[in-house]
Design a protein around this motif. Structure first.
Motif, PDB file in Angstrom:
ATOM      1  N   UNK A   7       0.736  -1.375   0.113  1.00 63.01           N
ATOM      2  CA  UNK A   7      -0.114  -0.070  -0.108  1.00 63.01           C
ATOM      3  C   UNK A   7       0.763   1.154   0.203  1.00 63.01           C
ATOM      4  N   UNK A   8       2.266   1.262   0.200  1.00 65.49           N
ATOM      5  CA  UNK A   8       2.956   2.379  -0.004  1.00 65.49           C
ATOM      6  C   UNK A   8       2.992   3.088  -1.098  1.00 65.49           C
ATOM      7  N   UNK A   9       3.440   4.013  -1.486  1.00 66.56           N
ATOM      8  CA  UNK A   9       3.559   4.846  -2.642  1.00 66.56           C
ATOM      9  C   UNK A   9       3.802   6.359  -2.485  1.00 66.56           C
ATOM     10  N   UNK A  10       3.741   7.201  -3.348  1.00 69.68           N
ATOM     11  CA  UNK A  10       4.127   8.503  -3.485  1.00 69.68           C
ATOM     12  C   UNK A  10       2.888   9.327  -3.167  1.00 69.68           C
ATOM     13  N   UNK A  11       2.681  10.033  -2.253  1.00 71.37           N
ATOM     14  CA  UNK A  11       1.688  11.101  -2.041  1.00 71.37           C
ATOM     15  C   UNK A  11       2.059  12.433  -1.681  1.00 71.37           C
ATOM     16  N   UNK A  12       1.062  13.407  -1.668  1.00 67.12           N
ATOM     17  CA  UNK A  12       1.310  14.497  -1.571  1.00 67.12           C
ATOM     18  C   UNK A  12       1.011  14.768  -0.002  1.00 67.12           C
ATOM     19  N   UNK A  13       1.626  16.136   0.607  1.00 68.00           N
ATOM     20  CA  UNK A  13       1.212  16.461   1.999  1.00 68.00           C
ATOM     21  C   UNK A  13       0.011  16.841   2.144  1.00 68.00           C
ATOM     22  N   UNK A  14      -0.818  16.298   3.268  1.00 68.29           N
ATOM     23  CA  UNK A  14      -2.121  16.683   3.570  1.00 68.29           C
ATOM     24  C   UNK A  14      -3.008  15.307   3.048  1.00 68.29           C
ATOM     25  N   UNK A  89       6.819  11.929   7.485  1.00 66.09           N
ATOM     26  CA  UNK A  89       6.239  10.968   7.581  1.00 66.09           C
ATOM     27  C   UNK A  89       6.911   9.642   6.481  1.00 66.09           C
ATOM     28  N   UNK A  90       7.599  10.422   5.507  1.00 63.41           N
ATOM     29  CA  UNK A  90       8.241   9.291   4.757  1.00 63.41           C
ATOM     30  C   UNK A  90       9.087   8.650   5.364  1.00 63.41           C
ATOM     31  N   UNK A  91       9.010   7.262   4.843  1.00 64.97           N
ATOM     32  CA  UNK A  91       9.769   6.104   5.594  1.00 64.97           C
ATOM     33  C   UNK A  91       9.466   4.856   5.060  1.00 64.97           C
ATOM     34  N   UNK A 114       8.426  -7.718   5.030  1.00 68.05           N
ATOM     35  CA  UNK A 114       9.351  -6.554   4.389  1.00 68.05           C
ATOM     36  C   UNK A 114       8.666  -5.340   4.490  1.00 68.05           C
ATOM     37  N   UNK A 115       9.073  -4.198   4.238  1.00 69.33           N
ATOM     38  CA  UNK A 115       8.593  -2.973   4.366  1.00 69.33           C
ATOM     39  C   UNK A 115       7.840  -2.591   3.167  1.00 69.33           C
ATOM     40  N   UNK A 116       7.018  -1.451   3.365  1.00 70.99           N
ATOM     41  CA  UNK A 116       6.614  -0.747   2.172  1.00 70.99           C
ATOM     42  C   UNK A 116       7.057   0.707   2.187  1.00 70.99           C
ATOM     43  N   UNK A 117       7.563   1.326   1.378  1.00 72.25           N
ATOM     44  CA  UNK A 117       7.882   2.583   1.182  1.00 72.25           C
ATOM     45  C   UNK A 117       6.875   3.679   0.965  1.00 72.25           C
ATOM     46  N   UNK A 118       6.630   4.625   1.823  1.00 74.86           N
ATOM     47  CA  UNK A 118       5.758   5.897   1.787  1.00 74.86           C
ATOM     48  C   UNK A 118       6.571   7.104   1.510  1.00 74.86           C
ATOM     49  N   UNK A 119       6.548   7.793   0.698  1.00 73.58           N
ATOM     50  CA  UNK A 119       6.930   9.056   0.241  1.00 73.58           C
ATOM     51  C   UNK A 119       5.875  10.346   0.285  1.00 73.58           C
ATOM     52  N   UNK A 120       6.101  11.112   0.997  1.00 71.43           N
ATOM     53  CA  UNK A 120       5.293  12.272   0.879  1.00 71.43           C
ATOM     54  C   UNK A 120       5.808  13.544   0.512  1.00 71.43           C
ATOM     55  N   UNK A 121       5.427  14.088  -0.393  1.00 75.50           N
ATOM     56  CA  UNK A 121       6.033  15.308  -1.125  1.00 75.50           C
ATOM     57  C   UNK A 121       5.417  16.558  -0.559  1.00 75.50           C
ATOM     58  N   UNK A 122       6.109  17.415  -0.614  1.00 73.45           N
ATOM     59  CA  UNK A 122       5.508  18.825   0.127  1.00 73.45           C
ATOM     60  C   UNK A 122       5.074  19.678  -1.348  1.00 73.45           C
TER      61      UNK A 122
END
Length: 122
Positions: A7-14, A89-91, A114-122
């Motif tokens: 379920x991880x992925x790239x999301x925007x702040x908020x 929260x990027x981790x 195994x982990x799932x990467x979450x990246x939060x862009x500003x």
């Protein structure tokens, strides 16, 4: 017991994101599931935990109520709902399991997926 997070992925702040952890191996009623995360260059930290059979959750102040754990026992899935995501929260997010009550101490958990990467862009 085996765990597989997704379920991880790239999301925007908020924005919000829901992570899933598929649990296999039929944990018994004494087990608890938890979510941890590890940001680049930082130690792995506890987020939230829940008894496998359900009941009160145990959460960390670090997510300030923005992280909510839940489980679908029929589907053998544990979720982590993260709301109002921030760049910090990027981790890599990990699910973990232990034979015991929910706890925040990383060493208590004996099964890790195994982990799932979450990246939060500003």
């Amino acid at each position: 017991v085996q765990l597989q997070a997704s379920g991880g992925g790239l999301v925007q702040a908020g924005e919000s994101l829901r992570l899933s952890c598929l649990v296999s191996g039929r944990p018994t009623g004494t087990w608890s599931m938890a979510w941890f995360r590890q940001a680049p260059g930082k130690e792995r930290e506890f987020i939230d935990a829940i008894p496998w059979i359900g009941g009160p959750t145990y959460y960390a102040d670090s997510v300030q109520g923005r992280g909510t754990i839940s489980r679908d026992k029929a589907a053998d899935i544990v979720y982590l709902q993260m709301d109002n995501l921030k760049p910090e929260d990027t981790a890599v997010y990990y699910c973990a399991a232990r034979d015991g009550s929910p706890a925040e101490y990383i060493d208590y958990y004996i099964v890790w997926g195994p982990g799932t990467l979450v990246t939060v862009s500003s």
